[in-house]
Design a protein around this motif. Structure first.
Motif, PDB file in Angstrom:
ATOM      1  N   ILE A  11       0.848  -1.188   0.000  1.00  0.00           N
ATOM      2  CA  ILE A  11       0.000   0.000   0.000  1.00  0.00           C
ATOM      3  C   ILE A  11       0.886   1.241   0.000  1.00  0.00           C
ATOM      4  N   ALA A  12       0.723   2.079  -0.993  1.00  0.00           N
ATOM      5  CA  ALA A  12       1.478   3.331  -1.044  1.00  0.00           C
ATOM      6  C   ALA A  12       0.899   4.299  -0.014  1.00  0.00           C
ATOM      7  N   THR A  13       1.757   4.837   0.836  1.00  0.00           N
ATOM      8  CA  THR A  13       1.344   5.819   1.838  1.00  0.00           C
ATOM      9  C   THR A  13       2.099   7.125   1.608  1.00  0.00           C
ATOM     10  N   ALA A  14       1.755   8.133   2.383  1.00  0.00           N
ATOM     11  CA  ALA A  14       2.445   9.416   2.261  1.00  0.00           C
ATOM     12  C   ALA A  14       3.913   9.313   2.673  1.00  0.00           C
ATOM     13  N   ASP A  15       4.251   8.266   3.428  1.00  0.00           N
ATOM     14  CA  ASP A  15       5.604   8.135   3.959  1.00  0.00           C
ATOM     15  C   ASP A  15       6.365   6.919   3.452  1.00  0.00           C
ATOM     16  N   GLY A  16       5.819   6.216   2.459  1.00  0.00           N
ATOM     17  CA  GLY A  16       6.511   5.035   1.955  1.00  0.00           C
ATOM     18  C   GLY A  16       5.548   3.974   1.481  1.00  0.00           C
ATOM     19  N   VAL A  17       5.867   2.727   1.794  1.00  0.00           N
ATOM     20  CA  VAL A  17       5.042   1.600   1.374  1.00  0.00           C
ATOM     21  C   VAL A  17       4.777   0.705   2.578  1.00  0.00           C
ATOM     22  N   ALA A  18       3.493   0.467   2.848  1.00  0.00           N
ATOM     23  CA  ALA A  18       3.105  -0.439   3.925  1.00  0.00           C
ATOM     24  C   ALA A  18       2.762  -1.798   3.326  1.00  0.00           C
ATOM     25  N   ASP A  19       3.439  -2.837   3.807  1.00  0.00           N
ATOM     26  CA  ASP A  19       3.044  -4.177   3.406  1.00  0.00           C
ATOM     27  C   ASP A  19       1.784  -4.556   4.185  1.00  0.00           C
ATOM     28  N   ALA A  20       1.004  -5.464   3.627  1.00  0.00           N
ATOM     29  CA  ALA A  20      -0.268  -5.839   4.242  1.00  0.00           C
ATOM     30  C   ALA A  20      -0.660  -7.239   3.817  1.00  0.00           C
ATOM     31  N   TYR A  21      -1.562  -7.822   4.590  1.00  0.00           N
ATOM     32  CA  TYR A  21      -2.157  -9.114   4.242  1.00  0.00           C
ATOM     33  C   TYR A  21      -3.599  -8.872   3.835  1.00  0.00           C
ATOM     34  N   ASP A  39      -2.644  -6.080  16.703  1.00  0.00           N
ATOM     35  CA  ASP A  39      -2.168  -5.787  18.045  1.00  0.00           C
ATOM     36  C   ASP A  39      -0.681  -5.431  17.954  1.00  0.00           C
ATOM     37  N   ALA A  40      -0.032  -5.267  19.086  1.00  0.00           N
ATOM     38  CA  ALA A  40       1.365  -4.806  19.092  1.00  0.00           C
ATOM     39  C   ALA A  40       2.331  -5.819  18.493  1.00  0.00           C
ATOM     40  N   PHE A  41       1.965  -7.092  18.484  1.00  0.00           N
ATOM     41  CA  PHE A  41       2.886  -8.121  18.010  1.00  0.00           C
ATOM     42  C   PHE A  41       2.957  -8.199  16.487  1.00  0.00           C
ATOM     43  N   GLY A  42       2.014  -7.593  15.811  1.00  0.00           N
ATOM     44  CA  GLY A  42       2.098  -7.469  14.361  1.00  0.00           C
ATOM     45  C   GLY A  42       1.502  -8.628  13.585  1.00  0.00           C
ATOM     46  N   ILE A  43       1.649  -8.544  12.271  1.00  0.00           N
ATOM     47  CA  ILE A  43       1.108  -9.570  11.372  1.00  0.00           C
ATOM     48  C   ILE A  43       1.922 -10.849  11.520  1.00  0.00           C
ATOM     49  N   ARG A  44       1.211 -11.950  11.751  1.00  0.00           N
ATOM     50  CA  ARG A  44       1.832 -13.245  11.985  1.00  0.00           C
ATOM     51  C   ARG A  44       0.786 -14.309  11.670  1.00  0.00           C
ATOM     52  N   PRO A  45       1.127 -15.602  11.720  1.00  0.00           N
ATOM     53  CA  PRO A  45       0.153 -16.626  11.318  1.00  0.00           C
ATOM     54  C   PRO A  45      -1.188 -16.528  12.029  1.00  0.00           C
ATOM     55  N   GLY A  58     -17.619 -13.629   4.238  1.00  0.00           N
ATOM     56  CA  GLY A  58     -18.088 -12.819   3.121  1.00  0.00           C
ATOM     57  C   GLY A  58     -17.556 -11.403   3.071  1.00  0.00           C
ATOM     58  N   TYR A  59     -16.343 -11.182   3.610  1.00  0.00           N
ATOM     59  CA  TYR A  59     -15.772  -9.840   3.646  1.00  0.00           C
ATOM     60  C   TYR A  59     -14.377  -9.829   3.021  1.00  0.00           C
ATOM     61  N   THR A  60     -13.991  -8.673   2.493  1.00  0.00           N
ATOM     62  CA  THR A  60     -12.631  -8.471   2.013  1.00  0.00           C
ATOM     63  C   THR A  60     -11.866  -7.746   3.117  1.00  0.00           C
ATOM     64  N   VAL A  61     -10.842  -8.397   3.644  1.00  0.00           N
ATOM     65  CA  VAL A  61     -10.191  -7.962   4.879  1.00  0.00           C
ATOM     66  C   VAL A  61      -8.750  -7.547   4.608  1.00  0.00           C
ATOM     67  N   LEU A  62      -8.421  -6.315   4.977  1.00  0.00           N
ATOM     68  CA  LEU A  62      -7.072  -5.780   4.795  1.00  0.00           C
ATOM     69  C   LEU A  62      -6.401  -5.616   6.155  1.00  0.00           C
ATOM     70  N   VAL A  63      -5.234  -6.242   6.319  1.00  0.00           N
ATOM     71  CA  VAL A  63      -4.478  -6.175   7.577  1.00  0.00           C
ATOM     72  C   VAL A  63      -3.148  -5.475   7.304  1.00  0.00           C
ATOM     73  N   PRO A  64      -3.068  -4.152   7.480  1.00  0.00           N
ATOM     74  CA  PRO A  64      -1.809  -3.459   7.191  1.00  0.00           C
ATOM     75  C   PRO A  64      -0.788  -3.612   8.313  1.00  0.00           C
ATOM     76  N   ASN A  65       0.459  -3.625   7.946  1.00  0.00           N
ATOM     77  CA  ASN A  65       1.560  -3.573   8.913  1.00  0.00           C
ATOM     78  C   ASN A  65       1.713  -2.122   9.334  1.00  0.00           C
ATOM     79  N   GLY A  71      10.198  -1.485   9.054  1.00  0.00           N
ATOM     80  CA  GLY A  71      10.530  -2.672   8.296  1.00  0.00           C
ATOM     81  C   GLY A  71       9.298  -3.450   7.885  1.00  0.00           C
ATOM     82  N   ARG A  72       9.501  -4.350   6.946  1.00  0.00           N
ATOM     83  CA  ARG A  72       8.407  -5.201   6.487  1.00  0.00           C
ATOM     84  C   ARG A  72       8.162  -6.318   7.496  1.00  0.00           C
ATOM     85  N   THR A  73       7.018  -6.954   7.368  1.00  0.00           N
ATOM     86  CA  THR A  73       6.662  -8.076   8.236  1.00  0.00           C
ATOM     87  C   THR A  73       7.631  -9.244   8.031  1.00  0.00           C
ATOM     88  N   PRO A  74       8.115  -9.886   9.109  1.00  0.00           N
ATOM     89  CA  PRO A  74       7.877  -9.580  10.514  1.00  0.00           C
ATOM     90  C   PRO A  74       8.809  -8.475  11.021  1.00  0.00           C
TER      91      PRO A  74
END
Length: 251
Positions: A11-21, A39-45, A58-65, A71-74
């Motif tokens: 995802i392009a942001t004003a400050d760079g690129v955010a990776d997401a699931y 939560d604070a622990f971030g994107i993980r399994p 039935g939803y389209t779900v975006l989980v941004p880092n 840094g990128r996930t993790p």
């Protein structure tokens, strides 16, 4: 439950690129969008599994880092089972990163996340919903307040520090919210006392916000997170029932 497809996106942001699931029904059709705040622990399994379960409804779900600036996930080197009481260095890694995510940066980033959802062919037209966990509950409240015309509903679970002495305390944003809100607080959570919960709900009620605030008795901060000691299967299933009810009322 429908078949689900999960992919990594940028995802392009004003400050760079955010990776997401991104998790969505595998039919390739547009579905209501849900912005899922970590939560604070971030994107993980475990977090991806939660997004998959939601997508299966039935939803389209975006989980941004939300920590993408670090840094990128993790972002953090964490074990499969996360127990800060057994390894205090976990919080030494995380706290400075958490503190660096200011309200100003949060609002800037959330605009990019909402823009991405609005432009995705996998997301139905119209406002989206938000769900957030621990610190993500604060982010959900901030985003609902910053973009009232773009957020139709927001849920927050085991959120802490929703009421503080700071000028930017989340409860002070209530007057800007038009979404329906649901918050499920843990009664064993020292970062959100019952007095603070009352103050938070009073702020929502005074502002005329449609809301439900409930206390999950016997639950700890982090009760939905199965890869931590705080997890409660009973409280987690109660959260799913509440969240899905909120989404069904919204879409």
């Amino acid at each position: 439950m429908t078949a689900v497809q999960g992919t990594d996106v940028d995802i392009a942001t004003a400050d760079g690129v955010a990776d997401a699931y991104l998790a969505h029904p595998a039919d390739g059709l547009p579905h209501p969008g849900v912005l899922f705040y970590q939560d604070a622990f971030g994107i993980r399994p475990h977090l991806k599994a939660m997004a998959d379960r939601l997508a299966g409804e039935g939803y389209t779900v975006l989980v941004p880092n939300v920590f993408y600036r670090h840094g990128r996930t993790p972002v953090f080197d964490l074990p499969e089972f996360i127990d800060p009481s057994a390894d205090p260095t976990i919080w030494q890694q995380i706290m400075p990163v958490m503190m660096s995510l200011t309200p100003e940066l949060t609002d800037r980033d959330s605009a990019a996340y909402l823009d991405w959802l609005a432009q995705s062919p996998l997301v139905a037209d119209g406002p989206v919903a938000i769900t957030g966990y621990c610190m993500g509950a604060r982010l959900a409240m901030r985003t609902a307040a910053a973009f009232p015309d773009r957020v139709a509903a927001a849920g927050g679970f085991h959120g802490g520090r929703m009421v503080t002495e700071d000028a930017d305390s989340p409860h002070l944003l209530a007057g800007r919210v038009t979404a329906e809100l649901y918050f499920g607080f843990a009664d064993q959570d020292q970062s959100m006392t019952e007095e603070q919960i009352r103050t938070f709900q009073e702020a929502l009620d005074t502002a005329g916000v449609r809301n439900t605030c409930e206390i999950y008795r016997g639950a700890d901060h982090g009760y939905t997170q199965a890869d931590t000691p705080a997890y409660s299967a009973e409280a987690s299933e109660r959260h799913w029932e509440a969240l899905l009810g909120l989404l069904k009322r919204t879409f």
